[in-house]
Design a protein around this motif. Structure first.
Motif, PDB file in Angstrom:
ATOM      1  N   GLU A 110       0.820  -1.205   0.000  1.00 43.45           N
ATOM      2  CA  GLU A 110       0.000   0.000   0.000  1.00 43.45           C
ATOM      3  C   GLU A 110       0.857   1.259   0.000  1.00 43.45           C
ATOM      4  O   GLU A 110       0.583   2.229  -0.721  1.00 43.45           O
ATOM      5  N   LYS A 111       1.938   1.230   0.791  1.00 44.18           N
ATOM      6  CA  LYS A 111       2.826   2.400   0.853  1.00 44.18           C
ATOM      7  C   LYS A 111       3.569   2.597  -0.467  1.00 44.18           C
ATOM      8  O   LYS A 111       3.753   3.737  -0.923  1.00 44.18           O
ATOM      9  N   LEU A 112       4.000   1.471  -1.081  1.00 43.77           N
ATOM     10  CA  LEU A 112       4.723   1.586  -2.342  1.00 43.77           C
ATOM     11  C   LEU A 112       3.791   2.049  -3.463  1.00 43.77           C
ATOM     12  O   LEU A 112       4.206   2.803  -4.350  1.00 43.77           O
ATOM     13  N   ARG A 113       2.534   1.648  -3.421  1.00 45.92           N
ATOM     14  CA  ARG A 113       1.570   2.122  -4.427  1.00 45.92           C
ATOM     15  C   ARG A 113       1.421   3.639  -4.352  1.00 45.92           C
ATOM     16  O   ARG A 113       1.307   4.315  -5.379  1.00 45.92           O
ATOM     17  N   ASP A 114       1.425   4.166  -3.135  1.00 46.93           N
ATOM     18  CA  ASP A 114       1.346   5.617  -2.981  1.00 46.93           C
ATOM     19  C   ASP A 114       2.566   6.293  -3.610  1.00 46.93           C
ATOM     20  O   ASP A 114       2.442   7.321  -4.290  1.00 46.93           O
ATOM     21  N   ILE A 115       3.743   5.719  -3.369  1.00 48.51           N
ATOM     22  CA  ILE A 115       4.970   6.274  -3.955  1.00 48.51           C
ATOM     23  C   ILE A 115       4.927   6.186  -5.477  1.00 48.51           C
ATOM     24  O   ILE A 115       5.339   7.109  -6.190  1.00 48.51           O
ATOM     25  N   MET A 116       4.403   5.070  -5.998  1.00 52.27           N
ATOM     26  CA  MET A 116       4.324   4.887  -7.446  1.00 52.27           C
ATOM     27  C   MET A 116       3.426   5.930  -8.088  1.00 52.27           C
ATOM     28  O   MET A 116       3.632   6.329  -9.241  1.00 52.27           O
ATOM     29  N   GLY A 117       2.394   6.384  -7.340  1.00 50.67           N
ATOM     30  CA  GLY A 117       1.525   7.426  -7.866  1.00 50.67           C
ATOM     31  C   GLY A 117       2.276   8.727  -8.080  1.00 50.67           C
ATOM     32  O   GLY A 117       1.972   9.479  -9.005  1.00 50.67           O
ATOM     33  N   THR A 118       3.280   8.959  -7.236  1.00 48.02           N
ATOM     34  CA  THR A 118       4.087  10.181  -7.355  1.00 48.02           C
ATOM     35  C   THR A 118       5.223  10.009  -8.354  1.00 48.02           C
ATOM     36  O   THR A 118       5.569  10.932  -9.082  1.00 48.02           O
ATOM     37  N   TYR A 119       5.801   8.787  -8.387  1.00 49.25           N
ATOM     38  CA  TYR A 119       6.943   8.515  -9.268  1.00 49.25           C
ATOM     39  C   TYR A 119       6.599   7.335 -10.181  1.00 49.25           C
ATOM     40  O   TYR A 119       6.960   6.191  -9.918  1.00 49.25           O
ATOM     41  N   PRO A 120       5.866   7.578 -11.257  1.00 50.64           N
ATOM     42  CA  PRO A 120       5.401   6.496 -12.137  1.00 50.64           C
ATOM     43  C   PRO A 120       6.529   5.700 -12.783  1.00 50.64           C
ATOM     44  O   PRO A 120       6.305   4.585 -13.241  1.00 50.64           O
ATOM     45  N   GLN A 121       7.758   6.254 -12.798  1.00 50.76           N
ATOM     46  CA  GLN A 121       8.858   5.506 -13.390  1.00 50.76           C
ATOM     47  C   GLN A 121       9.148   4.223 -12.615  1.00 50.76           C
ATOM     48  O   GLN A 121       9.661   3.249 -13.180  1.00 50.76           O
ATOM     49  N   ILE A 122       8.800   4.211 -11.326  1.00 46.65           N
ATOM     50  CA  ILE A 122       8.964   2.985 -10.540  1.00 46.65           C
ATOM     51  C   ILE A 122       8.017   1.916 -11.065  1.00 46.65           C
ATOM     52  O   ILE A 122       8.394   0.747 -11.240  1.00 46.65           O
ATOM     53  N   ALA A 123       6.771   2.295 -11.341  1.00 48.66           N
ATOM     54  CA  ALA A 123       5.787   1.350 -11.870  1.00 48.66           C
ATOM     55  C   ALA A 123       6.232   0.805 -13.222  1.00 48.66           C
ATOM     56  O   ALA A 123       6.072  -0.394 -13.505  1.00 48.66           O
ATOM     57  N   ILE A 124       6.804   1.673 -14.044  1.00 49.54           N
ATOM     58  CA  ILE A 124       7.279   1.237 -15.361  1.00 49.54           C
ATOM     59  C   ILE A 124       8.395   0.210 -15.205  1.00 49.54           C
ATOM     60  O   ILE A 124       8.431  -0.820 -15.903  1.00 49.54           O
ATOM     61  N   LYS A 125       9.314   0.457 -14.279  1.00 52.13           N
ATOM     62  CA  LYS A 125      10.417  -0.472 -14.039  1.00 52.13           C
ATOM     63  C   LYS A 125       9.894  -1.828 -13.554  1.00 52.13           C
ATOM     64  O   LYS A 125      10.398  -2.888 -13.933  1.00 52.13           O
ATOM     65  N   ILE A 126       8.899  -1.790 -12.680  1.00 50.92           N
ATOM     66  CA  ILE A 126       8.323  -3.035 -12.163  1.00 50.92           C
ATOM     67  C   ILE A 126       7.663  -3.811 -13.294  1.00 50.92           C
ATOM     68  O   ILE A 126       7.812  -5.037 -13.400  1.00 50.92           O
ATOM     69  N   LEU A 127       6.941  -3.126 -14.177  1.00 50.90           N
ATOM     70  CA  LEU A 127       6.308  -3.791 -15.312  1.00 50.90           C
ATOM     71  C   LEU A 127       7.348  -4.383 -16.256  1.00 50.90           C
ATOM     72  O   LEU A 127       7.150  -5.465 -16.819  1.00 50.90           O
ATOM     73  N   GLU A 128       8.477  -3.706 -16.421  1.00 56.17           N
ATOM     74  CA  GLU A 128       9.559  -4.244 -17.237  1.00 56.17           C
ATOM     75  C   GLU A 128      10.082  -5.547 -16.644  1.00 56.17           C
ATOM     76  O   GLU A 128      10.329  -6.522 -17.361  1.00 56.17           O
ATOM     77  N   GLU A 129      10.251  -5.566 -15.318  1.00 55.29           N
ATOM     78  CA  GLU A 129      10.745  -6.757 -14.654  1.00 55.29           C
ATOM     79  C   GLU A 129       9.738  -7.900 -14.750  1.00 55.29           C
ATOM     80  O   GLU A 129      10.103  -9.052 -14.980  1.00 55.29           O
ATOM     81  N   ILE A 130       8.460  -7.584 -14.588  1.00 54.04           N
ATOM     82  CA  ILE A 130       7.426  -8.608 -14.712  1.00 54.04           C
ATOM     83  C   ILE A 130       7.432  -9.198 -16.126  1.00 54.04           C
ATOM     84  O   ILE A 130       7.280 -10.414 -16.306  1.00 54.04           O
ATOM     85  N   SER A 131       7.638  -8.356 -17.133  1.00 57.45           N
ATOM     86  CA  SER A 131       7.695  -8.831 -18.517  1.00 57.45           C
ATOM     87  C   SER A 131       8.867  -9.784 -18.716  1.00 57.45           C
ATOM     88  O   SER A 131       8.738 -10.823 -19.384  1.00 57.45           O
ATOM     89  N   LYS A 132      10.022  -9.450 -18.126  1.00 56.53           N
ATOM     90  CA  LYS A 132      11.193 -10.329 -18.234  1.00 56.53           C
ATOM     91  C   LYS A 132      10.918 -11.671 -17.566  1.00 56.53           C
ATOM     92  O   LYS A 132      11.305 -12.728 -18.081  1.00 56.53           O
ATOM     93  N   ARG A 133      10.258 -11.634 -16.417  1.00 56.82           N
ATOM     94  CA  ARG A 133       9.964 -12.882 -15.704  1.00 56.82           C
ATOM     95  C   ARG A 133       8.972 -13.731 -16.474  1.00 56.82           C
ATOM     96  O   ARG A 133       9.082 -14.951 -16.501  1.00 56.82           O
ATOM     97  N   LEU A 134       7.999 -13.084 -17.112  1.00 59.64           N
ATOM     98  CA  LEU A 134       7.031 -13.822 -17.917  1.00 59.64           C
ATOM     99  C   LEU A 134       7.736 -14.512 -19.078  1.00 59.64           C
ATOM    100  O   LEU A 134       7.457 -15.684 -19.376  1.00 59.64           O
ATOM    101  N   GLU A 135       8.656 -13.802 -19.714  1.00 60.36           N
ATOM    102  CA  GLU A 135       9.428 -14.393 -20.802  1.00 60.36           C
ATOM    103  C   GLU A 135      10.258 -15.569 -20.301  1.00 60.36           C
ATOM    104  O   GLU A 135      10.336 -16.617 -20.944  1.00 60.36           O
TER     105      GLU A 135
END
Length: 234
Positions: free
Chosen positions: A121-146
């Motif tokens: 919950e706390k990290l989601r709040d931070i991600m709302g302020t710094y969306p680049q963190i969310a983008i990085k997490i999605l990149e990592e999830i994509s690598k793991r899916l691959e």
């Protein structure tokens, strides 16, 4: 009082190290990293301790600061399938950022390990302020899916010899020596085979002159071309 201050200082240093190691925080500036550091908590585990179990609520992001963590699942018959091995800088639990589902995997330390955690919950709040963190997490999830898709392909399409040869070449990364970061039992589980099958095939590879087995965890690559021919890459 001095002991308390020293402990606080140690925790701060660990949290800072976690942030520096994790790719999802790499593009943040000093002020932004301080905000992340403020919500991190540190936990120490001994070798063989369980970090989380299936059925628990997924509410945290777990970041490995030092040590190794095995992520695995058990079949109904009790057979273990290792999904991945986490090392320093790796993280797990990103699902907590997007859903409220329960954990399906086991997480167990392979050696003494320190882990940093962040409440979802706390990290989601931070991600709302710094969306680049969310983008990085999605990149990592994509690598793991691959990576998961590659693992499924390996398990479904290729025999044990092919899987072992390909894994050895990948782990060697062009070098002539490999030091396993896990036991042969875990190494076999990761490749979807028994330890007996792995040991037998490695002995066969050694007899063929492709590899040299040294102790329990070191493997020297003697004939890279032989391994490559086995998997049909040349």
């Amino acid at each position: 009082m001095k002991l308390s201050n020293d402990l606080n200082c140690t925790c701060c240093l660990e949290h800072k190290t976690c942030i520096q190691k994790v790719p999802i925080f790499s593009n943040l500036n000093s002020k932004e990293k301080m905000e992340i550091q403020r919500i991190i908590k540190g936990i120490h585990y001994r070798k063989g301790e369980v970090v989380f179990l299936p059925g628990e609520r997924c509410e945290k992001l777990y970041i490995v600061n030092d040590g190794k963590v095995k992520i695995s699942r058990l079949s109904d018959s009790g057979k273990e399938q290792i999904i991945r091995i986490l090392g320093p800088g790796d993280f797990i639990g990103e699902i907590a950022l997007f859903t409220h589902s329960t954990i399906k995997n086991y997480a167990e330390t392979l050696e003494d390990t320190s882990i940093c955690t962040i409440e979802g919950e706390k990290l989601r709040d931070i991600m709302g302020t710094y969306p680049q963190i969310a983008i990085k997490i999605l990149e990592e999830i994509s690598k793991r899916l691959e990576g998961t898709e590659d693992l499924i392909e390996q398990l479904g399409l290729y025999d044990a010899e092919h899987r072992i040869a390909q894994m050895l070449l990948m782990m060697s990364d062009g070098k002539d020596s490999i030091s396993l970061s896990m036991s042969k039992r875990d190494f076999a589980s990761y490749m979807g085979m028994t330890q007996e099958t792995l040991s037998r095939k490695l002995s066969d590879f050694q007899s063929m002159g492709w590899i040299e087995l040294i102790g329990q965890r070191r493997i020297n690559i003697l004939d890279r071309e032989g391994l490559q021919k086995l998997i049909g890459s040349i």
